[in-house]
Design an enzyme around this catalytic site. Structure first.
Site, PDB file in Angstrom:
ATOM      1  N   CYS A 177     -14.046 -30.688  -3.599  1.00 31.96           N
ATOM      2  CA  CYS A 177     -13.439 -31.496  -4.656  1.00 31.96           C
ATOM      3  C   CYS A 177     -12.319 -30.670  -5.283  1.00 31.96           C
ATOM      4  CB  CYS A 177     -14.481 -31.867  -5.714  1.00 31.96           C
ATOM      5  SG  CYS A 177     -15.188 -30.426  -6.561  1.00 31.96           S
ATOM      6  N   HIS A 236     -18.602 -23.593 -12.714  1.00 36.79           N
ATOM      7  CA  HIS A 236     -19.659 -24.276 -13.465  1.00 36.79           C
ATOM      8  C   HIS A 236     -19.517 -24.112 -14.975  1.00 36.79           C
ATOM      9  CE1 HIS A 236     -21.312 -22.909  -9.514  1.00 36.79           C
ATOM     10  NE2 HIS A 236     -21.495 -24.204  -9.422  1.00 36.79           N
ATOM     11  N   HIS A 292     -29.701 -24.777 -14.426  1.00 34.99           N
ATOM     12  CA  HIS A 292     -28.428 -24.873 -13.704  1.00 34.99           C
ATOM     13  C   HIS A 292     -27.326 -24.243 -14.563  1.00 34.99           C
ATOM     14  CE1 HIS A 292     -24.827 -26.654 -11.869  1.00 34.99           C
ATOM     15  NE2 HIS A 292     -25.557 -26.819 -10.779  1.00 34.99           N
ATOM     16  N   GLU A 337     -24.250 -24.890 -15.045  1.00 31.60           N
ATOM     17  CA  GLU A 337     -23.436 -25.806 -15.842  1.00 31.60           C
ATOM     18  C   GLU A 337     -24.165 -26.222 -17.115  1.00 31.60           C
ATOM     19  OE1 GLU A 337     -21.631 -30.298 -15.688  1.00 31.60           O
ATOM     20  OE2 GLU A 337     -21.786 -29.219 -13.771  1.00 31.60           O
ATOM     21  N   THR A 375     -22.276 -32.693 -14.608  1.00 30.66           N
ATOM     22  CA  THR A 375     -21.308 -33.479 -13.842  1.00 30.66           C
ATOM     23  C   THR A 375     -21.742 -33.764 -12.407  1.00 30.66           C
ATOM     24  OG1 THR A 375     -20.080 -31.524 -13.083  1.00 30.66           O
ATOM     25  CG2 THR A 375     -19.398 -32.524 -15.185  1.00 30.66           C
ATOM     26  N   CYS A 385     -18.757 -36.381 -12.311  1.00 32.02           N
ATOM     27  CA  CYS A 385     -17.397 -36.240 -11.791  1.00 32.02           C
ATOM     28  C   CYS A 385     -17.109 -37.252 -10.696  1.00 32.02           C
ATOM     29  CB  CYS A 385     -17.153 -34.803 -11.339  1.00 32.02           C
ATOM     30  SG  CYS A 385     -17.439 -34.458  -9.612  1.00 32.02           S
ATOM     31  N   SER A 445     -26.890 -25.907  -4.530  1.00 33.65           N
ATOM     32  CA  SER A 445     -25.805 -26.834  -4.890  1.00 33.65           C
ATOM     33  C   SER A 445     -26.418 -28.158  -5.339  1.00 33.65           C
ATOM     34  CB  SER A 445     -24.888 -27.065  -3.684  1.00 33.65           C
ATOM     35  OG  SER A 445     -24.045 -28.170  -3.904  1.00 33.65           O
ATOM     36  N   SER A 446     -26.335 -28.431  -6.624  1.00 34.26           N
ATOM     37  CA  SER A 446     -26.947 -29.636  -7.177  1.00 34.26           C
ATOM     38  C   SER A 446     -26.411 -30.898  -6.511  1.00 34.26           C
ATOM     39  CB  SER A 446     -26.702 -29.693  -8.693  1.00 34.26           C
ATOM     40  OG  SER A 446     -27.208 -30.893  -9.241  1.00 34.26           O
ATOM     41  N   SER A 467     -18.721 -28.413  -2.530  1.00 35.59           N
ATOM     42  CA  SER A 467     -18.297 -27.013  -2.440  1.00 35.59           C
ATOM     43  C   SER A 467     -18.322 -26.505  -0.999  1.00 35.59           C
ATOM     44  CB  SER A 467     -19.201 -26.135  -3.319  1.00 35.59           C
ATOM     45  OG  SER A 467     -20.568 -26.365  -3.043  1.00 35.59           O
TER      46      SER A 467
END
Length: 338
Positions: A21, A83, A133, A135, A173, A203, A231-232, A276
C-alpha cells in the site's frame, strides 16, 4: 514470467489490488533513502513494516532494527515504523540525543490526531483494535487517560464510560471491515449516542484487499495469502477468505511454505498478499503453482489504487549533523556506528 502449460480445469484467481500500500511503500523507501543519504547504520524502532523478507532485505543494506529506543547509541539516527509511536517515544529519542525520522503512515497519523482532538474535548474514546499491536500502542499513547481498547465484540460488555453523551469510537487501520462494524454495532447498542469518527479509520488498502478476497473466496477451493504472521492485515485476509466461502485459506511468508497436500482435489486457487508484501514473493507463489499445473491466471480486480504519499520531511535535512550536535549540546559520548 515463464509458466508451464496449465492443466485442464486448474486456474489461479489473482487478487488486484494486492501487496504494497502507499504507506508501506513510503516507509520502505524512507529506510532505503536514509541509508543512501546518511550511510549505515540507520536504526529502526520495531520492524518498519510487518514482513520478514522486507526486514531481512533492509538489514542487509545496513538497517538495524531495535525494540526499544534506549538500544540506539547517542548521536545516531532512529526511524519510527509505519505503525506509529506514542509521544513518549519521541521524548525518549530526544533524551537519548537521537535524530529521528518519522515514517508513520499518514492514515495512522490521522487516527492519532483524531484521538488528540477528542481527548481535548474530554470524550471517552473506544479504540477498536488488537491488544499489543504496535499501532494500537501508539494511538493509545496519544491520550491514555481517555482511551479504552475494545478488542472485538466480546469486549463490549466490560466497557464503561463517564458520560454516554460523550463517547466516540476509533479503530486500528488494518482490521477486518466486517468485524470492526460488528463491534461498532455492539457498542452502539450499549451506547446509542456513540459518535463515529469524521472519516473511515480502516485504510483504503485494507478494505480493497479484503474486497478482492471476498470476490474470489466464493469461487476458490483454496486461498493462499502471502504475508507474515505478525501482519494484522494479512491475518485478516485469511479470515475474510474463509468467511467468503473458500474451503481452506493459509498464510505463508514464502512459496516453499506451501504444503502440496493443500492442492489435493483443488481446481481453483486464490492468491493475494498483505499490504506489506513485495510483489516478488507473489511471483514466486505463482511459479510454484504453475509448476504444478495451475498456470491459467485470472485477475480478480476490486479497485484501482492511485494514492501516493510524500517521503518524511526529515529526509531533506542533514540528520547526521543534527545527531552530532545533540550529543555536543547535551554532553555525553556518541557514535555513528552500532
Amino acid at each position: 514470467m515463464e509458466r508451464m502449460t496449465a492443466s485442464p480445469g486448474r486456474r489461479v484467481l489473482l487478487a488486484a489490488p494486492r501487496g504494497y500500500c502507499a504507506g508501506v511503500d513510503r516507509a520502505v523507501i524512507a529506510v532505503e533513502k536514509a541509508l543512501e543519504q546518511y550511510g549505515a547504520p540507520v536504526y529502526v524502532r520495531h520492524e518498519i513494516v510487518h514482513n520478514k523478507y522486507v526486514v531481512r532485505t533492509l538489514e542487509k543494506k545496513g538497517a538495524i532494527f531495535v525494540e526499544r529506543t534506549e538500544e540506539v547509541p547517542p548521536g545516531n539516527i532512529v526511524m519510527f515504523s509505519a505503525h506509529g509511536v506514542a509521544p513518549v517515544v519521541h521524548e525518549e529519542a530526544q533524551r537519548g540525543r537521537l535524530a529521528t525520522i518519522d515514517a508513520t503512515c499518514p492514515l495512522v497519523t490521522k487516527v492519532h490526531k483524531e484521538a488528540v482532538r477528542f481527548a481535548n474535548e474530554d470524550y471517552d474514546i473506544l479504540l477498536i483494535g488488537h491488544e499489543g499491536h504496535e499501532e494500537v500502542i501508539g494511538t493509545s499513547g496519544e491520550a491514555p487517560e481517555h482511551i479504552q481498547l475494545v478488542d472485538g465484540p466480546g469486549d463490549v460488555a466490560k466497557v464503561e464510560v463517564r458520560d454516554e453523551s460523550k463517547v466516540v469510537w476509533l479503530s486500528q487501520t488494518t482490521l477486518s471491515v466486517d468485524e470492526t462494524m460488528e463491534t461498532v454495532d455492539a457498542l452502539k447498542e450499549k451506547f446509542p449516542r456513540l459518535i463515529s469518527p469524521p472519516s473511515d479509520d480502516i485504510c483504503y488498502a485494507t478494505q480493497n484487499r479484503q474486497l478482492a478476497v471476498k470476490q474470489m473466496g466464493a469461487e476458490a477451493d483454496l486461498v493462499i495469502v502471502v504475508g507474515s504472521r505478525n501482519s494484522s492485515n494479512s491475518v485478516r485476509l485469511v479470515e475474510v477468505a474463509k468467511q467468503a466461502g473458500a474451503r481452506a485459506a493459509y498464510l505463508v511468508d514464502f512459496a516453499d511454505e506451501i504444503d502440496e497436500t493443500w492442492l489435493e482435489g483443488v481446481t481453483t486457487v486464490g492468491v493475494t498478499s498483505g499490504a506489506s508484501v513485495p510483489e516478488v514473493l507473489v511471483e514466486q507463489v505463482l511459479e510454484y503453482l504453475a509448476a504444478r499445473g495451475f498456470g491459467d491466471v485470472e485477475i480478480v480486480k476490486a479497485a484501482e489504487e492511485s494514492i501516493t504519499f510524500s517521503l518524511p520531511k526529515e529526509l531533506r535535512r542533514d540528520l547526521r549533523e543534527e545527531a552530532a550536535a545533540l550529543v555536543a549540546e547535551r554532553g555525553g559520548s556518541g557514535t555513528s556506528g552500532a
